[in-house]
Write an enzyme that holds these catalytic residues in place. Sequence first.
Site, PDB file in Angstrom:
ATOM      1  N   ASP A   1      -6.956  -0.665   0.302  1.00  5.69           N
ATOM      2  CA  ASP A   1      -7.184   0.463   1.083  1.00  5.69           C
ATOM      3  C   ASP A   1      -8.484   0.293   1.682  1.00  5.69           C
ATOM      4  O   ASP A   1      -9.516  -0.196   1.281  1.00  5.69           O
ATOM      5  CB  ASP A   1      -7.147   1.769  -0.032  1.00  5.69           C
ATOM      6  CG  ASP A   1      -7.503   2.940   0.737  1.00  5.69           C
ATOM      7  OD1 ASP A   1      -6.498   3.545   1.376  1.00  5.69           O
ATOM      8  OD2 ASP A   1      -8.579   3.424   0.606  1.00  5.69           O
TER       9      ASP A   1
ATOM     10  N   TRP B   1       1.016  -1.265   0.126  1.00  4.11           N
ATOM     11  CA  TRP B   1      -0.069   0.078  -0.199  1.00  4.11           C
ATOM     12  C   TRP B   1       0.853   1.299  -0.014  1.00  4.11           C
ATOM     13  O   TRP B   1       0.658   2.057  -0.851  1.00  4.11           O
ATOM     14  CB  TRP B   1      -0.980  -0.077   1.172  1.00  4.11           C
ATOM     15  CG  TRP B   1      -1.929   1.115   1.265  1.00  4.11           C
ATOM     16  CD1 TRP B   1      -3.437   0.921   0.892  1.00  4.11           C
ATOM     17  CD2 TRP B   1      -1.637   2.516   1.455  1.00  4.11           C
ATOM     18  NE1 TRP B   1      -3.921   2.428   0.809  1.00  4.11           N
ATOM     19  CE2 TRP B   1      -2.780   3.367   1.420  1.00  4.11           C
ATOM     20  CE3 TRP B   1      -0.565   3.213   2.165  1.00  4.11           C
ATOM     21  CZ2 TRP B   1      -3.038   4.645   1.784  1.00  4.11           C
ATOM     22  CZ3 TRP B   1      -0.565   4.594   2.435  1.00  4.11           C
ATOM     23  CH2 TRP B   1      -2.017   5.179   2.264  1.00  4.11           C
TER      24      TRP B   1
ATOM     25  N   TYR C   1       1.376   3.952  -3.085  1.00  2.00           N
ATOM     26  CA  TYR C   1       0.819   5.412  -2.836  1.00  2.00           C
ATOM     27  C   TYR C   1       2.016   6.257  -3.091  1.00  2.00           C
ATOM     28  O   TYR C   1       1.554   7.389  -3.703  1.00  2.00           O
ATOM     29  CB  TYR C   1       0.233   5.407  -1.252  1.00  2.00           C
ATOM     30  CG  TYR C   1      -0.338   6.711  -0.848  1.00  2.00           C
ATOM     31  CD1 TYR C   1      -1.744   7.181  -1.269  1.00  2.00           C
ATOM     32  CD2 TYR C   1       0.302   7.826  -0.112  1.00  2.00           C
ATOM     33  CE1 TYR C   1      -2.154   8.224  -0.768  1.00  2.00           C
ATOM     34  CE2 TYR C   1       0.059   8.933   0.272  1.00  2.00           C
ATOM     35  CZ  TYR C   1      -1.544   9.210  -0.352  1.00  2.00           C
ATOM     36  OH  TYR C   1      -1.972  10.377   0.173  1.00  2.00           O
TER      37      TYR C   1
END
Length: 292
Positions: free
Chosen positions: A252, A232, A236
């Site tokens: 998410d 993640w 990002y």
Amino acid sequence: MTPTRVPLQLRYTPPLDAAALLHHFANRAVPGIERIEDGTYTRSLTLPRGPGVVSLALGDVAAGPPLSGELALTDRRDQAAAETLCRALLDLDHDPSPVQAKLAGDPLLGPAAAASPGRRVPGAADATELCVRTVLGQQISLAGAATAAGRLVARFGAELGPLADGTVTHLFPTAASLAAADPETLAMPRARARSLVGLAAALADGDLVLRRGDDPATARDRLLALAGIGPWSADYIVMRVLGDHDVFLASDLGVRRALERAGLQGDPRAAAALAERWRPLRSYAMQYLWTI
């Protein structure tokens, strides 16, 4: 030293959902480096020849381009670099037409895209800042992450001196200053502190280089090789720092909740499979998904 003040006019391809950008920055504003007031976003910038401060009138774009603002610079020669950073931060080089065409007939995102055309993917004013803020935001609220970042700014960030603009008083700490920090003295869980210092060291030493437009797969692999950086966080960072248009954060929490509100399966595997229909613009599709 008297700052050089330069009016700013940033062109873009309309429409521009400036309200969404303003909302994004307001929810994450870090004390000392950012301020939102009366529709204007003000923040410090680290530039080649010295610090700068930019104010962007995001609440005043109804008439269309250009987006206006003002730069306060240590050196007038940094104007072009500051404008480039601002364009990346606001994703102003994006043409919204392909996104609108892709999503117009989508049964899930079509209404949201029609209601708020011109969504941008917020970028980054500084790679170190975005990476550090991403690590700080792991498993805590947006407000908690902003507070934690503000503590780092107050302790390790350089003061702006004559360029200070109200509550915008510092630059975000450099990778070198954070790499030299003792993780045991940082006000956060020990594992997170060690991850933050290790990430800063990789950036300071040049082992990790992140620039807008770089190869996303290479950057992602290098991020994942660092302790404490999971998929993640890597995705990002790639989305915001490199400007990758096709990132989808299947794990998410906001994605899961949006899909479940729509009556769909929100687990990562199902979410990733659903998002395939939004390639190669999944980063923009996700901006709309978070709103439903």
